[in-house]
Motif scaffolding. Structure first.
Motif, PDB file in Angstrom:
ATOM      1  N   ASN A 491       0.813  -1.224   0.000  1.00 19.68           N
ATOM      2  CA  ASN A 491       0.000   0.000   0.000  1.00 19.68           C
ATOM      3  C   ASN A 491       0.840   1.265   0.000  1.00 19.68           C
ATOM      4  N   GLY A 492       2.158   1.110  -0.096  1.00 22.17           N
ATOM      5  CA  GLY A 492       3.040   2.274  -0.140  1.00 22.17           C
ATOM      6  C   GLY A 492       3.609   2.676   1.205  1.00 22.17           C
ATOM      7  N   ASN A 493       3.011   2.175   2.276  1.00 20.29           N
ATOM      8  CA  ASN A 493       3.533   2.489   3.598  1.00 20.29           C
ATOM      9  C   ASN A 493       4.836   1.734   3.850  1.00 20.29           C
ATOM     10  N   VAL A 494       5.461   2.049   4.967  1.00 12.92           N
ATOM     11  CA  VAL A 494       6.747   1.454   5.319  1.00 12.92           C
ATOM     12  C   VAL A 494       6.575   0.607   6.573  1.00 12.92           C
ATOM     13  N   GLU A 495       7.208  -0.559   6.581  1.00 18.80           N
ATOM     14  CA  GLU A 495       7.209  -1.400   7.780  1.00 18.80           C
ATOM     15  C   GLU A 495       8.592  -1.337   8.424  1.00 18.80           C
TER      16      GLU A 495
END
Length: 1050
Positions: A491-495
């Motif tokens: 989704n484009g977020n960062v983990e």
């Protein structure tokens, strides 16, 4: 089957009255004997007596009280401590001796057990009418030995050791294989070659004799009874606190640090000054005392002059600060005596102490401890040795405390002796790990390699194929606690992931390994060595998250917004990882800066070639850059809330191949240090919230109380001297003030001001949440409502406790049954205090070890001709007779005298060189002036001067660094690299840029979506408000912090 009996006790009430108490007493037929020879199927869980000894030992109650140290010798195996003897120690010798006995029983290295003889139906002896308590106790212990002998079917002879001659005559011939003898006869008959035990016995006996023959002429006032002290503290007449002796004026100046709840005097906000030995009234450094304030007309002030020698024994009448509350010790609430390293006086001094040369006044290594009178015939033989002594008593009729000789450490000045002295002085015990602990360890060798268990693969989240995991540590680090991961989600977020060694998988609660780790509480780092908390198979192998091997981990992973890096969700759990890279700080920083030359120093990349190497390098560089970007935003957010960059003095001792000191190197700060630290702080914060939510009254957290405003006085005054204003009302105002206090011409000014701010801080401490109100959970240093330690379980026992709490919280979330029930609030608070005590000891040992190696470095150098002994120094404090300076080149702080013992003062010649001449000194708040017949010279705060560094030798104490001013001008080193280190150039600019961008974005976002942000903060419990940046997580290498700075570890 239980048999009920009654037991009559005569107890003393809090008011001193004797109260008769009748208690029910239940007897059992089956009580564990804890012997490996047992044939009666006793339920013997835990430590067992060995079967391969010639006899078992049963000490009498009096032997246990007076000769416990002898019974601690590992050679004495198979010791049976009866319940009767242990209770006598508890009731008659106090909590400290009893706790020592309990520790001995828990220690897997000592083959001894507790036998509950008073609950065994056939060994219990009711007290006869008119029978003296001492005779009854001896009778109980003897018949417990008789029962034990028959219980084992006569397989092993028993030796009852007693100092009661009547008992020896009465019971000595009753049973053939049960011997009743004195401890002296036991040592001579069974251990004739155990010389150390014989010497210790003679020393203890002589000390006991001297105690009985003390003169009746009083040297000190008698201490008030406990019940009077308690009533006086409650009414406010007396004040309870801990005595802290000034190391530099040990004979004349001490302070009582007020304990909040014990202070009923609401007008008293500062420490209480105690002047001189008479007013100290036999209290030692560290004792908890009760003091009575003197009339205001007798109040004095702190000495403002530098002492000419540590432990100075004269009052400085004319050189005092503003008067402060002054008092006298009227009683001791709790003695905190320990082992003391001492040195015998020179031969001529021994002969001058009197005709009976067996009574010797020995000088403790610690200046704060008075001389101790011991009895020994070895004074001449041990002239140049460091030995250990213990204090037995200090009666009001004696000028000095009485003690006894314990053991020899070695020859003074030898490295191993001096290191051993540091360990003893800080009450650090690090014996070799026992066989029982070794047997608990898993196997990992070429013949039988360790592998991930199949059931663990089912229970844990497997990250080996999905996550790029790597560690960043000091070069050569073996105990890798933590690894990091970062990846882009669909989704484009960062983990972001923080993965910590799963130590609790291998260290089970209350196992021998766990008990030893709990006792040590931390890994002890010294300049040239370390003493691990865990066995090497764990600390350097199976629990170390090394590269390219499968390991168990406890992980925290956050989903972060792709632009703001706000937390969207968080996951906690057990994982399996395989670290792809084991990076060292300098290599990671080089990759962050775009320097590819370091690739050959990364083993995982050096052997690759072509496209594969470039592909992996690109992935690693992206990951490090992403971590740094996330850390900048985290740091920027904390800066906006009031983050304060504190300054500590950290020096690394460089050793060559022969373990000789090559150099003293101040630690070079890198941006990647802060990157790792920010990720660890984030993990600690979120784990703290998690365990507190699930266990609000029994979670182990870490708080940092707000500093007392008077501790900032020197900081405020020093800043004023340079035209800066420091506002200490809050952490936000303090942070802003320090950020503005920058002298463009001298970056060391800001560094020293931050160092003074660090010194003003109080210590961060562990605590149980059930022991404090919620408003006291706050961590002032990080401005976080909840904080704990989770990220270093290999070297901190607190983290092991937190791992167990986190696992229990996860299981509770799943609705599963808890495998290990968290301890009670009382148990957790006791454990927290123990860990705090051991951490403090570790910090002091680190500092003293650094000082030892600093002295060793300069000791073999000629201070007159060797350029390395000449250095630039910066004045950071003014005293009545000199200066306190900081030497950036070596990270050393110390005193520089402007007036010597002969009364001469420093005179500055036209070329800047200095010499001693008759004259006067005049001290001001921000400067000091030296006036001679040749003129006047002023030394202001923050002036650079040139000093000569040498070593001041001491026969009885540790050596110390001595600095002498040789010029009032700055020193320019011939080697420019020997000058003060400078921070990594990119760090400050990057942080400022992120702050500026974030502030602009925040203003626009607040206008557009203030309500949405409020909802998000409520949902994800993000901590808002002020925060302080603290020093890096903890010492990660063989580098040592100043104790004043180290106490501020987050």
């Amino acid at each position: 089957m239980l048999l009920k009996a009654e037991r009559t006790l005569h107890l003393k009430s809090s008011r001193g009255k004797t109260v008769r108490v009748v208690r029910e007493h239940y007897l059992r037929e089956h009580v564990p004997c804890f012997s490996s020879l047992c044939q009666a199927s006793c339920h013997n869980d835990g430590k067992l007596l060995p079967g391969n000894v010639t006899h078992y030992i049963v000490p009498d109650w009096k032997v246990l009280q007076d000769f416990l140290e002898i019974l601690e010798f590992p050679a004495l195996r198979g010791v049976i401590f009866t319940q009767t003897a242990c209770q006598s120690v508890q009731h008659q010798k106090g909590r400290k001796q009893y706790n020592r006995l309990r520790s001995l029983l828990k220690d897997a290295r000592h083959e001894c057990i507790l036998f509950s003889n008073e609950f065994q139906r056939y060994s219990y002896c009711p007290r006869e009418k008119g029978e003296a308590m001492e005779k009854w106790q001896t009778r109980c212990i003897y018949y417990a030995a008789v029962w034990y002998y028959h219980h084992l079917a006569g397989q092993k002879p028993l030796v009852v050791i007693t100092e009661d001659q009547d008992a020896i005559e009465k019971y000595g011939s009753e049973n053939k294989d049960i011997y009743v003898i004195s401890i002296k006869d036991y040592l001579e008959g069974f251990w004739p070659d155990l010389k150390a035990a014989h010497e210790l016995y003679e020393s203890i006996v002589q000390s006991l004799r001297e105690r009985e023959s003390e003169s009746q002429e009083k040297e000190y006032a008698e201490h008030l009874p406990v019940e009077i002290l308690q009533a006086g503290i409650k009414s406010g007449r007396y004040i309870q606190g801990t005595l802290n002796v000034n190391k530099y004026r040990a004979q004349v100046e001490a302070f009582v640090r007020i304990q909040g709840s014990a202070n009923k005097n609401t007008e008293l906000s500062s420490d209480v000054l105690v002047c001189g030995g008479k007013q100290r009234n036999r209290a030692l450094h560290g004792d908890v005392v009760a003091v009575e304030l003197l009339p205001r007309s007798e109040w004095r002030g702190r000495a403002t002059a530098l002492s000419q020698s540590e432990g100075e024994d004269r009052l400085a009448e004319e050189l005092q600060s503003q008067t402060m509350p002054t008092g006298t010790v009227v009683g001791i609430i709790q003695r905190n005596w320990r082992d003391y390293v001492v040195t015998f006086p020179p031969k001529e001094e021994v002969q001058s102490q009197g005709k009976n040369s067996q009574k010797i006044l020995v000088t403790p290594w610690d200046y704060r401890i008075p001389k101790i009178r011991i009895s020994t015939q070895q004074a001449e033989a041990l002239q140049d040795h460091r030995v250990v002594a213990r204090i037995d008593s200090w009666e009001s009729t004696s000028l000095y405390p009485n003690g006894h000789f314990v053991r020899v450490l070695g020859k003074a000045g030898d490295l191993e002796t001096e290191v051993a002295a540091i360990l003893v002085e800080n009450n650090i015990q690090v014996p070799p790990f026992s066989e029982a602990q070794m047997r608990e360890m898993p196997v990992n060798n070429p013949e039988s390699p360790w592998r991930v268990e199949s059931e663990q693969e089912l229970e844990r989240l497997d990250l080996r194929e999905t996550h790029l995991v790597f560690s960043i540590d000091p070069q050569g680090c073996e105990d890798v606690d933590d690894t990091l991961s970062v990846r882009r989600l669909a989704n484009g977020n960062v983990e972001l992931g923080v993965h910590i060694a799963d130590v609790t998988h291998f260290v089970k609660l209350n196992s021998y390994t766990d008990l030893e780790a709990r006792a040590r509480a931390t890994t002890y780092y010294l300049a040239d060595r370390r003493y691990d908390m865990l066995l090497p198979i764990l600390s350097a192998d199976l629990c170390s998250l090394l590269g390219s091997v499968d390991r168990y981990a406890m992980s925290v992973m956050w989903e972060l917004d792709k632009s703001s890096y706000e937390v969207k969700r968080v996951w906690y759990g057990r994982t399996i990882i395989c670290s792809s890279y084991k990076l060292f700080y300098e290599a990671a920083q080089a990759l962050l800066d775009g320097d590819w030359s370091v690739v050959e120093q990364i083993p995982e990349l050096a052997g690759l070639g072509g496209e594969t190497r470039q592909e992996k390098l690109d992935q690693l560089v992206w990951a490090i850059g992403s971590l740094a970007d996330i850390a900048r935003h985290l740091r920027a957010k904390r800066d906006r809330g009031g983050a304060l960059e504190l300054e500590g003095v950290e020096v690394r001792v460089q050793l060559d191949a022969q373990k000789n000191i090559a150099a003293l190197v101040p630690r070079q700060p890198l941006e990647v240090h802060e990157t790792v630290a920010e990720c660890m702080i984030l993990a600690n914060h979120w784990v703290a919230k998690k365990i507190w939510e699930r266990f609000p009254h029994q979670a182990l957290l870490r708080h940092h109380p707000q500093p007392r405003q008077e501790f900032f006085t020197e900081l405020v005054e020093c800043a004023k001297a340079k035209g800066f204003t420091i506002d200490t009302c809050s952490n936000k105002s303090l942070a802003d003030s320090l950020d503005r206090a920058v002298d463009p011409a001298d970056p060391l000014v800001n560094k020293l001001l931050r160092f003074m701010a660090t010194q003003a801080m109080s210590n961060a401490l562990y605590f149980s949440t059930g022991a404090y109100p919620e408003e006291e959970y706050y961590h002032y240093g990080l401005a976080l409502e909840r904080y704990t330690h989770f990220t270093s379980p290999i070297r901190r026992y607190a983290d092991i406790v937190v791992h167990r709490l986190l696992m229990a919280a996860i299981l509770r979330d799943k609705g599963e049954e808890l495998r290990e029930t968290p301890g009670s609030n009382k148990e957790l608070e006791e454990l927290a205090q123990h860990i705090n005590s051991k951490n403090k000891a570790a910090q002091h040992a680190q500092k003293q070890s650094t000082e030892l190696f600093q002295c060793m470095y300069f000791k073999d150098k000629d201070p007159v001709t060797d350029e390395r002994c000449i250095a630039d120094a910066v004045i950071y404090s003014i005293r009545a007779n000199g200066l306190l300076v900081f030497v950036p080149r070596y990270g050393i702080k110390g005193a520089v005298y402007l007036k010597n013992k002969e009364g001469l003062v420093v005179c500055v010649n036209p070329d800047g060189s200095c010499e001693w001449k008759p004259g006067t000194l005049k001290r001001f708040q921000d400067r000091i002036s030296s006036t001679t017949a040749d003129g006047s010279e002023t030394f202001p705060l923050f002036q650079h001067i040139t000093v000569r560094i040498s070593v001041q030798a001491s026969r009885s104490h540790s050596e110390s660094i001595r600095m002498e001013i040789i010029s009032n001008k700055p020193h320019k080193a011939s080697d420019p690299q020997l000058h003060c280190d400078t921070p990594h150039p990119a760090r400050a600019d990057l942080v400022r840029e992120v702050i500026r961008s974030a502030e602009e974005a925040q203003q626009a976002e607040e206008q557009a979506s203030r309500a949405a942000l409020a909802g998000e903060n409520q949902e994800y419990c993000q901590t808002q408000g002020k925060s302080l940046y603290s020093l890096l997580e903890e010492i990660r290498e063989l580098a040592l912090l100043d104790v004043s700075a180290a106490s501020l570890t987050p």
